[in-house]
Design a protein around this motif. Structure first.
Motif, PDB file in Angstrom:
ATOM      1  N   ASP A 169       0.864  -1.188   0.000  1.00 25.87           N
ATOM      2  CA  ASP A 169       0.000   0.000   0.000  1.00 25.87           C
ATOM      3  C   ASP A 169       0.898   1.234   0.000  1.00 25.87           C
ATOM      4  O   ASP A 169       1.913   1.262   0.720  1.00 25.87           O
ATOM      5  CB  ASP A 169      -0.909   0.013   1.238  1.00 25.87           C
ATOM      6  CG  ASP A 169      -2.078   0.989   1.087  1.00 25.87           C
ATOM      7  OD1 ASP A 169      -3.207   0.522   0.856  1.00 25.87           O
ATOM      8  OD2 ASP A 169      -1.853   2.221   1.197  1.00 25.87           O
ATOM      9  N   PRO A 170       0.544   2.277  -0.756  1.00 23.94           N
ATOM     10  CA  PRO A 170       1.384   3.477  -0.797  1.00 23.94           C
ATOM     11  C   PRO A 170       1.239   4.392   0.421  1.00 23.94           C
ATOM     12  O   PRO A 170       2.053   5.296   0.596  1.00 23.94           O
ATOM     13  CB  PRO A 170       0.897   4.196  -2.067  1.00 23.94           C
ATOM     14  CG  PRO A 170      -0.517   3.764  -2.220  1.00 23.94           C
ATOM     15  CD  PRO A 170      -0.558   2.344  -1.743  1.00 23.94           C
ATOM     16  N   VAL A 171       0.245   4.155   1.268  1.00 26.10           N
ATOM     17  CA  VAL A 171      -0.002   5.030   2.413  1.00 26.10           C
ATOM     18  C   VAL A 171       0.689   4.465   3.657  1.00 26.10           C
ATOM     19  O   VAL A 171       0.410   3.334   4.075  1.00 26.10           O
ATOM     20  CB  VAL A 171      -1.509   5.196   2.666  1.00 26.10           C
ATOM     21  CG1 VAL A 171      -1.755   6.131   3.847  1.00 26.10           C
ATOM     22  CG2 VAL A 171      -2.203   5.735   1.412  1.00 26.10           C
ATOM     23  N   GLU A 172       1.572   5.274   4.248  1.00 29.40           N
ATOM     24  CA  GLU A 172       2.421   4.786   5.344  1.00 29.40           C
ATOM     25  C   GLU A 172       1.617   4.310   6.550  1.00 29.40           C
ATOM     26  O   GLU A 172       1.897   3.235   7.097  1.00 29.40           O
ATOM     27  CB  GLU A 172       3.393   5.884   5.777  1.00 29.40           C
ATOM     28  CG  GLU A 172       4.354   5.436   6.872  1.00 29.40           C
ATOM     29  CD  GLU A 172       5.349   6.518   7.270  1.00 29.40           C
ATOM     30  OE1 GLU A 172       6.271   6.213   8.057  1.00 29.40           O
ATOM     31  OE2 GLU A 172       5.207   7.672   6.788  1.00 29.40           O
ATOM     32  N   ASN A 173       0.629   5.095   6.998  1.00 26.62           N
ATOM     33  CA  ASN A 173      -0.086   4.696   8.208  1.00 26.62           C
ATOM     34  C   ASN A 173      -0.890   3.405   7.979  1.00 26.62           C
ATOM     35  O   ASN A 173      -1.074   2.604   8.896  1.00 26.62           O
ATOM     36  CB  ASN A 173      -1.004   5.806   8.729  1.00 26.62           C
ATOM     37  CG  ASN A 173      -2.159   6.123   7.813  1.00 26.62           C
ATOM     38  OD1 ASN A 173      -1.978   6.779   6.795  1.00 26.62           O
ATOM     39  ND2 ASN A 173      -3.362   5.682   8.173  1.00 26.62           N
ATOM     40  N   ARG A 174      -1.316   3.180   6.739  1.00 24.56           N
ATOM     41  CA  ARG A 174      -2.006   1.924   6.447  1.00 24.56           C
ATOM     42  C   ARG A 174      -1.033   0.746   6.479  1.00 24.56           C
ATOM     43  O   ARG A 174      -1.373  -0.347   6.952  1.00 24.56           O
ATOM     44  CB  ARG A 174      -2.709   2.003   5.092  1.00 24.56           C
ATOM     45  CG  ARG A 174      -3.934   2.902   5.101  1.00 24.56           C
ATOM     46  CD  ARG A 174      -4.782   2.692   3.865  1.00 24.56           C
ATOM     47  NE  ARG A 174      -6.064   3.348   3.987  1.00 24.56           N
ATOM     48  CZ  ARG A 174      -7.114   3.125   3.207  1.00 24.56           C
ATOM     49  NH1 ARG A 174      -7.009   2.218   2.233  1.00 24.56           N
ATOM     50  NH2 ARG A 174      -8.248   3.762   3.379  1.00 24.56           N
TER      51      ARG A 174
END
Length: 351
Positions: free
Chosen positions: A204-209
């Motif tokens: 996933d490109p989103v860090e918190n995810r």
């Protein structure tokens, strides 16, 4: 003395794209084999948001007012003529579909493929953002006393993951790649682990995810914008897409070993380019999923046992008067994961 049931109820009604009204509507009528459920908790799904924003999903077009929502739980408060009176008062998780039970698909156990299926919250069938809903008695699944209504409502997205993991044939020691670390991706990771997977890589490109996924099921989370997937060539036994992103799928296919399986869960575009020669030479099986079938007992058991943690996914709760805000929460708050609607709650959001 039996408490009389109300004739009307409050419901959040989608009247046109980007417009939801709180209305006083009739309580739905019971069929002979149906139960009336007082709704206690409803999860917000990405499909609800898509209906709200655009008025359609695929070939399902909203042509009139409809109540959205399909991830629900509650208490049975009434039953039709053929329902045992002992069912009244039962706490349940609702499997949000009715089927004909007569066609070839229903008779062979693939009732989710029934051509007469009526799925809740998909026009013209009303869903669960309301005080009450009706459902076939055997699709109102009893839950353990210790299970919360929020957990019971989450049996629906867990069922999506159970169906996908079954289609992927995840067994003991399997190596699994998942693209998309939203709620469905994370639940797929947890269910895959419960089914015995030893390695679960999520992209996933989103860090918190990615961080959340690593803490809740995945053995490793990678950033697709910074990762060379060549390192995973022919590495995974199965691949589950929970993103609907064409580039993610294209990058993932070469990571599947010969004889492996690719399962598409995320909803993307209507067409997709694939490396057909590679898939033929490796005999990779490609399949999609359409909701779920015969999954609720397993989903409830996985949640009740703690093998699948749904509580940590829930990041907000809203009343019926704040459904519009709830529908958009995942887009307005980068930290939001899963939002719930609580019909009995006031209109002030709470964590």
């Amino acid at each position: 003395m039996t408490t009389p049931l109300p004739e009307h109820m409050t419901a959040s009604v989608l009247t046109e794209p980007k417009t939801i009204e709180l209305r006083n509507v009739p309580v739905p009528a019971l069929g002979r084999n149906q139960v009336l459920v007082k709704v206690e908790s409803v999860g917000v799904c990405g499909s609800d948001t898509h209906f709200y924003e655009t008025g359609s999903i695929g070939d399902i077009v909203v042509e009139g007012p409809v109540v959205l929502g399909h991830e629900s739980s509650g208490i049975i408060v009434a039953g039709g003529e053929d329902v045992a009176s002992s069912r009244i008062g039962t706490r349940v998780s609702v499997e949000p579909q009715t089927v004909c039970r007569r066609c070839e698909y229903c008779k062979r156990g693939s009732y989710h493929l029934c051509r007469a299926v009526e799925f809740y919250g998909a026009w013209p069938v009303d869903g669960s953002f309301a005080e009450y809903e009706v459902i076939d008695d055997d699709f109102a699944h009893e839950i353990p006393e210790e299970m919360s209504f929020d957990q019971a409502a989450m049996a629906e997205p867990v069922s999506v993951a159970v169906h996908a993991v079954r289609k992927a044939r995840v067994t003991q020691g399997a190596r699994v790649l998942i693209t998309g670390a939203g709620p469905i991706g994370v639940l797929n990771a947890q269910v895959a682990r419960a089914y015995g997977a030893s390695e679960i890589v999520i992209s996933d490109p989103v860090e918190n995810r990615r961080d959340f996924a690593e803490a809740h099921g995945a053995t490793r989370a990678v950033d697709p914008t910074q990762t060379d997937f060549a390192q995973f060539e022919e590495h995974f036994d199965c691949y589950i897409d929970a993103s609907g992103n064409a580039r993610a799928i294209d990058s993932a296919i070469p990571t599947i070993r010969p004889g492996g399986i690719a399962v598409l869960v995320g909803m993307g575009g209507n067409r997709l380019e694939l490396p057909i020669a590679l898939m033929q030479h490796r005999e990779i099986t490609l399949t999609g999923t359409f909701r779920y079938v015969n999954t609720w007992p397993d989903a409830i058991a996985l949640i009740a046992s703690g093998k699948v943690d749904v509580d940590s996914l829930i990041t907000g709760r809203y009343g019926l008067g704040d459904v519009e805000e709830a529908l958009l929460k995942a887009k307005t708050d980068p930290l939001a994961i899963k939002t719930m609607v609580i019909p009995g709650q006031g209109d002030t959001a709470r964590a």
